[in-house]
Scaffold this active site. Structure first.
Site, mmCIF file in Angstrom:
data_model
loop_
_atom_site.group_PDB
_atom_site.id
_atom_site.type_symbol
_atom_site.label_atom_id
_atom_site.label_comp_id
_atom_site.label_asym_id
_atom_site.label_seq_id
_atom_site.Cartn_x
_atom_site.Cartn_y
_atom_site.Cartn_z
ATOM 1 C CB SER A 157 -0.937 0.007 1.209
ATOM 2 O OG SER A 157 -1.775 -1.130 1.197
ATOM 3 C CG HIS B 52 -2.504 4.056 3.097
ATOM 4 N ND1 HIS B 52 -3.853 3.814 3.213
ATOM 5 C CD2 HIS B 52 -1.922 2.840 2.939
ATOM 6 C CE1 HIS B 52 -4.081 2.523 3.120
ATOM 7 N NE2 HIS B 52 -2.924 1.906 2.973
#
Length: 517
Positions: free
Chosen positions: A298, A349
């Site tokens: 991610s 993220h």
């Protein structure tokens, strides 16, 4: 001015704006009597509608203005230009025979707020040069359009075909140049990454399970306690692991589209650097702000978002004409989910997003001027940022949540009756600060099974201290007291357990046993 001369002047102006000034052709109908241009050379951007049309009466001009206003809204929406003035440039042989002056050269608001304006300018043979000269200054043109003297033109049709061909050629060349920006490289490394991720997922499933914490840690998931012990390579290995099939599917899909787009724009070598720098920043940010076990691509995938945003900064108009709003909307949704869903590692993220942006600034876009100072500054910011996150991550007091994985591993070993291993991991958990009643309870059980009753007693008491309503801890503590012939303490403990759970037959049986002793 006859019709042939009027058409020649139309194409002379259009030729100058497109080939000499670099304006972009938005729409050019086959009729060859109208063109929509976008002046994207600098902000504020503007849209120019240039039409070759005779107007006999002012009501025709009024209708032309209304139609242009409606079509301009559609063009602005298509181009993604929220702030853009519209110029309605009409070339006509003669002005309308009735009163028309109040309709032209007056800014008219396109919206209720009046933020975007439209004005109409009427061009005739008599005022063509006189009007175009101030327009050249207003629009910041390199020079005013030049018009051939009619006595030197000769065959007007030949000149028109030549000018039209040059305009079309310049438009096609710009379209091809913009298209090639997205096709610089091929997604070779993207497919290599996908193959590696899928292969490792299959290997983990064979070895154990991708949802099993113990297996994930063995294969290199980000696990703060072991990173503190020197296993820094987990910052990179975690990028290739995924927790469950859904996690794998979503990240693989995102990598296929986002990674493929970034590799096509930047090329393979630049993409490799962007991907791993973004992944590293994401992993380090996760290490600094999240003590839970984590894995996944991610952070690196959000780095692809960062790379696309950097592309948008360098090619703003091209970005928003193509994928810009889609990228921004998807990014906002994903970041929003990260704040709403506790299980999502938003630190990774955001770290990956920022890392991808600055990594793109370091490697720069292909076929762009070399800016050593800018790239050096981006490199320094990235390096300082990573160093700051590492210093914070290694230096901050641990709250013990990072050791919760050891509790789960210890529980798994306990269920498998491997009590030595269970005791080892549970001891590391409580020593690391995992203040969980379950950890002390299970640890007490391992010591009790090994007849280490004094240590077991301490752990059961610690579990009760964390939760005075924890009946199983009172029961096991009563068993320890019974085994060590401390019957009064055993009776007190089992009474506490029965008070909390009066209908438990097991507790009642132990009470009878203690009383009979």
């Amino acid at each position: 001015m006859n019709a042939g001369t009027q058409e020649l002047r139309f194409w002379e102006v259009l030729y100058h704006l497109v080939t000499k000034e670099g304006m972009r052709v938005v729409h050019l109908p086959k009729s060859g009597r109208e063109a929509w241009l976008e002046d994207d050379r600098k902000e504020p951007y503007q849209i120019i509608r240039f039409v070759n049309k005779d107007l006999d009466w002012s009501n025709e001009l009024r209708k032309e203005i209304r139609d242009t206003e409606q079509r301009a809204k559609q063009v602005r929406k298509r181009l993604g230009l929220r702030q853009a003035n519209v110029v309605n440039l009409i070339l006509t042989m003669y002005p309308p025979v009735d009163s028309w002056e109040s309709l032209v050269d007056q800014p008219l608001p396109l919206t209720a707020g009046g933020k975007q304006q439209m004005r109409t300018i009427l061009l005739t043979e008599e005022n063509l040069s006189r009007v175009m000269f101030p327009l050249a200054t207003e629009w910041g043109l390199n020079e005013s359009p030049r018009f051939l003297p009619l006595e030197t033109v000769g065959d007007e049709g030949e000149w028109i075909r030549t000018l039209k061909g040059q305009v079309m050629k310049a438009s096609d060349k710009r379209t091809e140049r913009e298209r090639n920006v997205f096709l610089y490289g091929k997604p070779i490394f993207t497919f290599i990454l996908l193959t590696a991720i899928l292969g490792l997922f299959a290997l983990i499933e064979v070895a154990g399970s991708s949802t099993d914490v113990r297996t994930l840690i063995e294969f290199g998931a980000k696990f703060n306690p072991l990173i503190h012990e020197g296993e820094w390579w987990r910052f990179f290995s975690a990028m290739f692991l995924h927790i469950g099939f859904l996690h794998l599917f979503m990240n693989s899909l995102a990598l296929f589209y986002l990674g493929g787009a970034v590799e096509r724009i930047y090329g393979t070598s630049r993409f490799i650097l962007i991907y791993f720098i973004a992944g590293l920043v994401g992993s380090v940010a996760s290490f600094a702000f999240n003590e839970q076990v984590s894995a996944g691509a991610s952070g690196a995938i959000f780095g692809c978002f960062g790379a696309l945003l950097y592309f948008g900064v360098k090619h703003k108009r091209l970005f928003f004409r193509t994928m810009g709003m889609n990228v921004i909307v998807i990014l906002i949704i994903n970041l929003g989910l990260g704040f709403l869903v506790p299980m999502i590692d938003n630190g990774a993220h955001i770290g990956g997003l920022v890392g991808g942006f600055f990594a793109s600034a370091i490697v720069s876009l292909p076929n762009t001027p070399f800016r050593s100072l800018r790239r050096l500054l981006a490199f320094m910011i990235t390096t300082v940022g990573i160093a700051a996150l590492l210093i914070y991550g290694y230096g901050k007091p641990q709250d013990g949540s990072g050791y919760l994985a050891y509790v789960q591993i210890g529980q798994e070993y306990f269920q498998e009756e491997e009590y030595d291993e269970a005791q080892r991991y549970l001891t590391m958990a409580v020593e690391g600060g995992a203040e969980m009643k379950e950890a002390y309870f299970l640890l007490g059980n391992t010591h009790a099974l090994m007849e280490e009753y004094d240590v077991a007693e301490k752990n059961f008491l610690s579990a009760i201290e964390l939760d005075s309503q924890f009946a199983p801890a009172y029961y096991n503590l009563a068993l320890v007291y019974l085994r060590t012939d401390r019957l009064s303490l055993a009776e007190e403990s089992i009474d506490q357990a029965i008070e909390l759970e009066p209908n438990d037959d097991q507790y009642l049986e132990l009470k009878n046993e203690i009383v009979n002793r």
